[in-house]
Design an enzyme around this catalytic site. Structure first.
Site, short mmCIF file in Angstrom:
data_model
loop_
_atom_site.label_atom_id
_atom_site.label_comp_id
_atom_site.label_asym_id
_atom_site.label_seq_id
_atom_site.Cartn_x
_atom_site.Cartn_y
_atom_site.Cartn_z
N CYS A 129 20.26 63.00 30.09
CA CYS A 129 20.77 61.63 30.07
C CYS A 129 21.40 61.35 28.71
O CYS A 129 20.90 61.78 27.68
CB CYS A 129 19.63 60.64 30.29
SG CYS A 129 18.81 60.79 31.88
N GLU A 151 27.09 56.44 27.49
CA GLU A 151 28.55 56.47 27.70
C GLU A 151 29.22 55.89 26.45
O GLU A 151 28.65 55.05 25.75
CB GLU A 151 28.88 55.61 28.93
CG GLU A 151 30.30 55.69 29.39
CD GLU A 151 30.66 57.02 30.04
OE1 GLU A 151 31.84 57.39 29.95
OE2 GLU A 151 29.77 57.67 30.62
N ARG A 199 26.87 56.96 35.45
CA ARG A 199 27.79 58.01 35.88
C ARG A 199 27.02 59.32 35.98
O ARG A 199 26.08 59.56 35.22
CB ARG A 199 28.95 58.14 34.90
CG ARG A 199 29.90 56.96 34.92
CD ARG A 199 30.94 57.12 33.80
NE ARG A 199 31.98 56.11 33.85
CZ ARG A 199 31.90 54.90 33.29
NH1 ARG A 199 30.82 54.54 32.63
NH2 ARG A 199 32.91 54.05 33.38
N TYR A 239 31.53 57.22 44.70
CA TYR A 239 31.51 56.03 43.85
C TYR A 239 30.97 54.87 44.67
O TYR A 239 31.51 54.55 45.74
CB TYR A 239 32.92 55.74 43.31
CG TYR A 239 33.34 56.82 42.34
CD1 TYR A 239 33.15 56.64 40.98
CD2 TYR A 239 33.86 58.02 42.80
CE1 TYR A 239 33.49 57.64 40.08
CE2 TYR A 239 34.20 59.03 41.90
CZ TYR A 239 34.02 58.84 40.56
OH TYR A 239 34.33 59.83 39.67
N ARG A 288 31.56 64.54 40.76
CA ARG A 288 31.43 63.29 40.02
C ARG A 288 30.90 62.19 40.91
O ARG A 288 31.17 62.16 42.10
CB ARG A 288 32.78 62.85 39.45
CG ARG A 288 33.30 63.66 38.30
CD ARG A 288 32.43 63.55 37.04
NE ARG A 288 31.93 62.20 36.81
CZ ARG A 288 32.48 61.32 35.99
NH1 ARG A 288 33.54 61.61 35.29
NH2 ARG A 288 31.96 60.11 35.86
N ARG A 316 13.97 63.49 39.73
CA ARG A 316 12.59 63.99 39.73
C ARG A 316 11.79 63.36 40.88
O ARG A 316 11.02 64.04 41.55
CB ARG A 316 11.91 63.71 38.39
CG ARG A 316 12.51 64.47 37.23
CD ARG A 316 12.33 65.97 37.36
NE ARG A 316 12.84 66.64 36.18
CZ ARG A 316 13.74 67.61 36.22
NH1 ARG A 316 14.24 68.03 37.37
NH2 ARG A 316 14.15 68.17 35.11
N ARG A 368 37.50 54.80 40.71
CA ARG A 368 38.31 55.76 41.47
C ARG A 368 38.67 55.19 42.83
O ARG A 368 38.17 55.65 43.86
CB ARG A 368 37.54 57.08 41.64
CG ARG A 368 37.37 57.92 40.39
CD ARG A 368 38.67 58.41 39.78
NE ARG A 368 39.54 59.15 40.66
CZ ARG A 368 39.55 60.47 40.79
NH1 ARG A 368 38.74 61.20 40.07
NH2 ARG A 368 40.40 61.05 41.62
#
Length: 118
Positions: A73, A76, A88, A106, A6, A62, A114
Site C-alpha cells: 500500500c 497517491e 487505485r 473502475y 488496473r 487478506r 477511464r
C-alpha cells in the site's frame, strides 16, 4: 504472459469498514472479469489519496483469503484537483490472455478516470 490489470474505486467516508468493503468489491470484480484465481496473481499495489488513512486497502485481499499474494500500500501523488477518496489498484497476473483481452475495472466515482472503459 505477465500483465498488469488496473482498477480503481472511491469511498464516501474515510472509515476502515468502507475502505475494506469497497476494495474487496473491486478486487472481486477484477478477478471475475479476468477469470483469475489467487494463484494467478503475482502481486498487488494499492494506492490511496491523502484523505484516506483509516485502513490499509490490502486488508481486503487478506480477508478474501489471498494470503500468498504480495501486497503493498502507498499514497497517491497529491495533485491539486484530482479525484478524492480514491483507491487505485495495479494487479500483476500470470495469464494466457492477450493484452487486448484484459478487463480493467473502475467503480463508483472512479469511473471518471477511464470513461472509455466503463
Amino acid at each position: 504472459m505477465v500483465w498488469a490489470i488496473r482498477g480503481a474505486t472511491t469511498v464516501s467516508d474515510n472509515t476502515a469498514d468502507e475502505i475494506v468493503a469497497e476494495t474487496q468489491k473491486l478486487l472481486k470484480e477484477m478477478a471475475e472479469k479476468n477469470g483469475l484465481e489467487e494463484d494467478d496473481i503475482i502481486s498487488i499495489i494499492f494506492t490511496v489519496t491523502k484523505d484516506l488513512d483509516a485502513a490499509f486497502p490490502a486488508i481486503a485481499a487478506r480477508n478474501m483469503g489471498w494470503t500468498s499474494t504480495a501486497l503493498m500500500c502507498m499514497n497517491e501523488i497529491d495533485v491539486p484537483g484530482s479525484l478524492e477518496k480514491c483507491i487505485r489498484v495495479m494487479m500483476h497476473v500470470n495469464t494466457d490472455k492477450d493484452k487486448k483481452d484484459i478487463k480493467h475495472v473502475y467503480l463508483n466515482g472512479a469511473k471518471v478516470l477511464r470513461p472509455d472503459l466503463t
